[in-house]
Scaffold this motif. Structure first.
Motif, mmCIF file in Angstrom:
data_model
loop_
_atom_site.group_PDB
_atom_site.id
_atom_site.type_symbol
_atom_site.label_atom_id
_atom_site.label_comp_id
_atom_site.label_asym_id
_atom_site.label_seq_id
_atom_site.Cartn_x
_atom_site.Cartn_y
_atom_site.Cartn_z
ATOM 1 N N LEU A 8 0.822 -1.210 0.000
ATOM 2 C CA LEU A 8 0.000 0.000 0.000
ATOM 3 C C LEU A 8 0.858 1.263 0.000
ATOM 4 O O LEU A 8 0.446 2.303 -0.504
ATOM 5 N N LEU A 10 3.309 1.863 -1.772
ATOM 6 C CA LEU A 10 3.846 2.132 -3.099
ATOM 7 C C LEU A 10 3.324 3.432 -3.690
ATOM 8 O O LEU A 10 3.865 3.925 -4.651
ATOM 9 N N GLY A 11 2.304 3.996 -3.118
ATOM 10 C CA GLY A 11 1.798 5.287 -3.576
ATOM 11 C C GLY A 11 2.643 6.458 -3.105
ATOM 12 O O GLY A 11 2.494 7.576 -3.580
ATOM 13 N N LYS A 20 8.984 -1.655 -4.316
ATOM 14 C CA LYS A 20 8.629 -2.432 -5.501
ATOM 15 C C LYS A 20 9.614 -3.577 -5.706
ATOM 16 O O LYS A 20 9.212 -4.704 -5.980
ATOM 17 N N TYR A 66 -0.802 -5.966 -5.058
ATOM 18 C CA TYR A 66 0.259 -5.451 -5.922
ATOM 19 C C TYR A 66 -0.195 -5.438 -7.385
ATOM 20 O O TYR A 66 0.096 -4.493 -8.124
ATOM 21 N N LYS A 68 -3.143 -4.938 -8.486
ATOM 22 C CA LYS A 68 -4.011 -3.760 -8.663
ATOM 23 C C LYS A 68 -3.182 -2.500 -8.855
ATOM 24 O O LYS A 68 -3.509 -1.655 -9.680
ATOM 25 N N LYS A 69 -2.094 -2.385 -8.088
ATOM 26 C CA LYS A 69 -1.191 -1.233 -8.240
ATOM 27 C C LYS A 69 -0.558 -1.234 -9.632
ATOM 28 O O LYS A 69 -0.437 -0.202 -10.273
#
Length: 179
Positions: A8, A10-11, A20, A66, A68-69
């Motif tokens: 989460l 990663l934003g 990542k 992940y 979804k990201k």
């Protein structure tokens, strides 16, 4: 160790590259049987320790989050790869490997979970440890609860006193119920 919250994060711009890389190595290890991960003959990812399915379910949850990201970032091919692996593992848990590890669901689900309230007779009868070693199925069904799971060779013995394989701990079910 990777946690779903890492994915989460990663934003956040300053942590994207490092997280990542860690997430992709974690998933690569799971998907390719590296480090302590291996596969049962049925195709279920497995790692050391009791309650192996919590590890698989949590890794599958991380793969889904992940993915979804990645989809949002336009990396759909890589996202699909992670989604397919996660779905295959969840299907193994649900019974595609020959038996379900989800109580009350699928093919040949566990019926002797290591759970005091589930194994006790209906009220007003008294409950106690004397029901631990009885051969009958649990009197109450914990619908949807995930048990610990099979051994590395894929074997699973549905007996109540095998707590490592047959106990439905709360953390076993976190990844199973997440999306």
């Amino acid at each position: 160790m990777i946690w779903p919250t890492d994915v989460l994060l990663l934003g956040l711009p300053n942590q994207v590259a490092e997280i990542k890389q860690e997430v992709e190595w974690f998933l690569h290890s799971w998907m390719n049987g590296l480090d302590s991960v291996q596969y049962t003959p049925q195709g279920l990812a497995w790692t050391w320790g009791g309650g192996q399915l919590r590890n698989v379910a949590n890794a599958a949850l991380i793969a889904q989050v992940y993915a979804k990201k990645l989809t949002a970032a336009g990396e759909t091919a890589k996202a699909r790869h992670y989604q397919c692996w996660a779905l295959a593992q969840m299907r193994q848990i649900a019974g595609d490997g020959g038996r379900s590890y989800v109580i009350g669901h699928g093919n040949n689900p566990p019926t002797h979970s290591f759970h005091k309230a589930a194994s006790c007779p209906p009220k007003p009868a008294a409950c106690g440890w004397k029901y631990l070693n009885t051969p009958h199925a649990n009197q109450h069904v914990l619908h949807g609860a995930l048990v610990g799971g099979p051994d590395a060779d894929g074997s699973f013995v549905d007996v109540r006193n095998n707590s490592a394989s047959n106990q439905p701990f709360l953390d076993y079910n976190a990844g199973w119920t997440g999306k």
